[in-house]
Write a protein that holds these residues in place. Sequence first.
Motif, short mmCIF file in Angstrom:
data_model
loop_
_atom_site.label_atom_id
_atom_site.label_comp_id
_atom_site.label_asym_id
_atom_site.label_seq_id
_atom_site.Cartn_x
_atom_site.Cartn_y
_atom_site.Cartn_z
N GLU A 17 38.17 -14.94 26.22
CA GLU A 17 37.61 -13.64 25.81
C GLU A 17 37.57 -12.68 27.00
N ALA A 18 37.21 -13.18 28.16
CA ALA A 18 37.19 -12.34 29.36
C ALA A 18 38.59 -11.87 29.72
N ARG A 19 39.56 -12.73 29.56
CA ARG A 19 40.95 -12.35 29.86
C ARG A 19 41.41 -11.25 28.91
N ARG A 20 41.01 -11.37 27.65
CA ARG A 20 41.40 -10.39 26.64
C ARG A 20 40.73 -9.04 26.89
N THR A 21 39.46 -9.05 27.26
CA THR A 21 38.72 -7.79 27.38
C THR A 21 38.72 -7.20 28.78
N CYS A 22 38.76 -8.04 29.82
CA CYS A 22 38.62 -7.52 31.19
C CYS A 22 39.92 -7.44 31.96
N GLY A 23 40.84 -8.34 31.66
CA GLY A 23 42.13 -8.33 32.36
C GLY A 23 41.98 -8.51 33.85
N ASP A 24 42.56 -7.56 34.62
CA ASP A 24 42.58 -7.65 36.07
C ASP A 24 41.29 -7.19 36.74
N ARG A 25 40.35 -6.70 35.99
CA ARG A 25 39.12 -6.19 36.58
C ARG A 25 38.14 -7.31 36.94
#
Length: 173
Positions: A17-25
């Motif tokens: 979920e973090a990868r989907r919503t935050c990406g490189d941030r």
Amino acid sequence: EIEKVQHLRCAWHIVAEARRTCGDRLDWTAMLNEILGVYVAGGFSNFALEMLKQYPLFGAEPDSNTWEHLLTMFGEHERDVGRFFTLWEAIPKEPQPPDELYHLALDMALQSRSSRRTCAVLEEMYTVAVFPSPQLTERLAKAGRHVIQIHHLISKFITLNKDVKASSTKREN
């Protein structure tokens, strides 16, 4: 056991979920280190080691915390000399690992009963000016009483200790 696996599934769901919503941030190294910590706490050593393959997939690099988790797991928890030293030889020595990891490496070398390995760890410790703890020094005296190379290394540490104390005294004056 089932509860541990459920916690891991939940952790990976959070990562997805973090990868989907935050990406490189997001600091992926820190996030993956937390997952690694879950594997270590659960006693899943093989999965913890396999985590190293995940870092490049997230554009992250293992850091000193990553190596500390793994070395502590193999050294303190599992007492697995072979896997500990396979990992120890692979970790980057810059930045310098904490003194505690050098002490753990010496402890594991003494446990292995290999004078060659013990001398190699002592050489590394000497190079970075990490002194053996009093407990390890006592074990070294017993284990290395018939190994001349260990005697030579201990005398090098004594000389180094005198030099360090002399230079710190000069700085104070």
